[in-house]
Design a protein around this motif. Structure first.
Motif, PDB file in Angstrom:
ATOM      1  N   ILE A  37       7.855   4.228  -0.714  1.00 48.58           N
ATOM      2  CA  ILE A  37       6.565   4.632  -0.144  1.00 48.58           C
ATOM      3  C   ILE A  37       6.655   4.684   1.372  1.00 48.58           C
ATOM      4  O   ILE A  37       6.226   5.653   1.997  1.00 48.58           O
ATOM      5  CB  ILE A  37       5.451   3.667  -0.592  1.00 48.58           C
ATOM      6  CG1 ILE A  37       5.145   3.863  -2.072  1.00 48.58           C
ATOM      7  CG2 ILE A  37       4.186   3.860   0.242  1.00 48.58           C
ATOM      8  CD1 ILE A  37       4.289   2.777  -2.667  1.00 48.58           C
ATOM      9  N   CYS A  93       3.207  -2.197  -6.805  1.00 47.51           N
ATOM     10  CA  CYS A  93       4.534  -1.567  -6.777  1.00 47.51           C
ATOM     11  C   CYS A  93       5.625  -2.611  -6.609  1.00 47.51           C
ATOM     12  O   CYS A  93       5.408  -3.671  -6.027  1.00 47.51           O
ATOM     13  CB  CYS A  93       4.624  -0.568  -5.624  1.00 47.51           C
ATOM     14  SG  CYS A  93       3.524   0.835  -5.794  1.00 47.51           S
ATOM     15  N   LYS A 109       7.995   0.116  -2.917  1.00 49.08           N
ATOM     16  CA  LYS A 109       7.380  -0.031  -1.599  1.00 49.08           C
ATOM     17  C   LYS A 109       8.268   0.553  -0.514  1.00 49.08           C
ATOM     18  O   LYS A 109       7.789   1.198   0.418  1.00 49.08           O
ATOM     19  CB  LYS A 109       7.076  -1.499  -1.304  1.00 49.08           C
ATOM     20  CG  LYS A 109       5.912  -2.030  -2.103  1.00 49.08           C
ATOM     21  CD  LYS A 109       5.675  -3.501  -1.807  1.00 49.08           C
ATOM     22  CE  LYS A 109       4.525  -4.027  -2.654  1.00 49.08           C
ATOM     23  NZ  LYS A 109       4.311  -5.454  -2.454  1.00 49.08           N
ATOM     24  N   LEU A 118      -5.429  -2.569  -1.142  1.00 44.93           N
ATOM     25  CA  LEU A 118      -4.033  -2.208  -1.382  1.00 44.93           C
ATOM     26  C   LEU A 118      -3.608  -2.512  -2.816  1.00 44.93           C
ATOM     27  O   LEU A 118      -2.476  -2.878  -3.069  1.00 44.93           O
ATOM     28  CB  LEU A 118      -3.129  -2.967  -0.401  1.00 44.93           C
ATOM     29  CG  LEU A 118      -3.276  -2.576   1.056  1.00 44.93           C
ATOM     30  CD1 LEU A 118      -2.518  -3.544   1.939  1.00 44.93           C
ATOM     31  CD2 LEU A 118      -2.784  -1.165   1.273  1.00 44.93           C
ATOM     32  N   TYR A 163      -1.970   2.695   1.675  1.00 42.85           N
ATOM     33  CA  TYR A 163      -1.211   2.077   2.756  1.00 42.85           C
ATOM     34  C   TYR A 163      -1.521   2.723   4.109  1.00 42.85           C
ATOM     35  O   TYR A 163      -1.467   2.041   5.143  1.00 42.85           O
ATOM     36  CB  TYR A 163       0.282   2.205   2.431  1.00 42.85           C
ATOM     37  CG  TYR A 163       1.213   1.885   3.563  1.00 42.85           C
ATOM     38  CD1 TYR A 163       1.500   0.568   3.896  1.00 42.85           C
ATOM     39  CD2 TYR A 163       1.814   2.892   4.299  1.00 42.85           C
ATOM     40  CE1 TYR A 163       2.355   0.269   4.923  1.00 42.85           C
ATOM     41  CE2 TYR A 163       2.668   2.603   5.343  1.00 42.85           C
ATOM     42  CZ  TYR A 163       2.944   1.286   5.648  1.00 42.85           C
ATOM     43  OH  TYR A 163       3.782   1.000   6.670  1.00 42.85           O
ATOM     44  N   ALA A 216      -0.543   5.089  -3.831  1.00 43.40           N
ATOM     45  CA  ALA A 216      -0.235   3.841  -3.126  1.00 43.40           C
ATOM     46  C   ALA A 216      -0.023   4.103  -1.638  1.00 43.40           C
ATOM     47  O   ALA A 216      -0.461   3.320  -0.794  1.00 43.40           O
ATOM     48  CB  ALA A 216       0.992   3.186  -3.737  1.00 43.40           C
ATOM     49  N   TYR A 239      -0.726  -0.309  -4.067  1.00 40.28           N
ATOM     50  CA  TYR A 239       0.465  -0.597  -3.257  1.00 40.28           C
ATOM     51  C   TYR A 239       1.054  -1.956  -3.635  1.00 40.28           C
ATOM     52  O   TYR A 239       2.257  -2.101  -3.768  1.00 40.28           O
ATOM     53  CB  TYR A 239       0.115  -0.558  -1.772  1.00 40.28           C
ATOM     54  CG  TYR A 239       1.277  -0.814  -0.857  1.00 40.28           C
ATOM     55  CD1 TYR A 239       2.238   0.161  -0.641  1.00 40.28           C
ATOM     56  CD2 TYR A 239       1.428  -2.035  -0.215  1.00 40.28           C
ATOM     57  CE1 TYR A 239       3.311  -0.073   0.193  1.00 40.28           C
ATOM     58  CE2 TYR A 239       2.497  -2.280   0.624  1.00 40.28           C
ATOM     59  CZ  TYR A 239       3.434  -1.292   0.831  1.00 40.28           C
ATOM     60  OH  TYR A 239       4.503  -1.530   1.660  1.00 40.28           O
TER      61      TYR A 239
END
Length: 105
Positions: free
Chosen positions: A18, A10, A15, A4, A40, A36, A7
């Motif tokens: 996302i 971020c 997030k 991750l 995830y 990202a 991710y």
């Protein structure tokens, strides 16, 4: 499964963005956020599946004890099955979209 890394890099607001477009299958506002979200995706499906499995065990326990809670457990498990299916669908959409963008560039 991929790490991750993108991710985690971020911000909190990114997030949330996302998560919002991942679960609605909308296109990401930027390619970095799309990547990202692709990272995830398997984790979201894995966690949803783990919760589904726990609900399944609880439901079987209630059915075995002939409890009235078995109906509640089976309803929750059925609804969560739909959630796991939606998670798999969202994952396939985001993976196809990111792979198509990476092949196109």
């Amino acid at each position: 499964m991929k790490s991750l890394r993108a991710y985690r890099a971020c911000s909190w607001a990114e997030k949330r963005t996302i998560l919002s477009f991942y679960w609605s299958t909308r296109e990401a506002p930027s390619p970095a956020l799309d990547r990202a979200a692709r990272e995830y995706a398997p984790w979201a499906t894995l966690l949803a599946s783990a919760i589904w499995l726990e609900l399944l065990f609880v439901t079987f326990y209630f059915v075995g004890r002939q409890s009235n809670w078995a109906a509640v457990g089976s309803t929750a498990t059925s609804l969560w099955t739909v959630g796991v299916g939606w998670s798999l669908y969202c994952q396939s959409v985001i993976v196809r979209r990111v792979d198509a963008h990476s092949l196109g560039s």
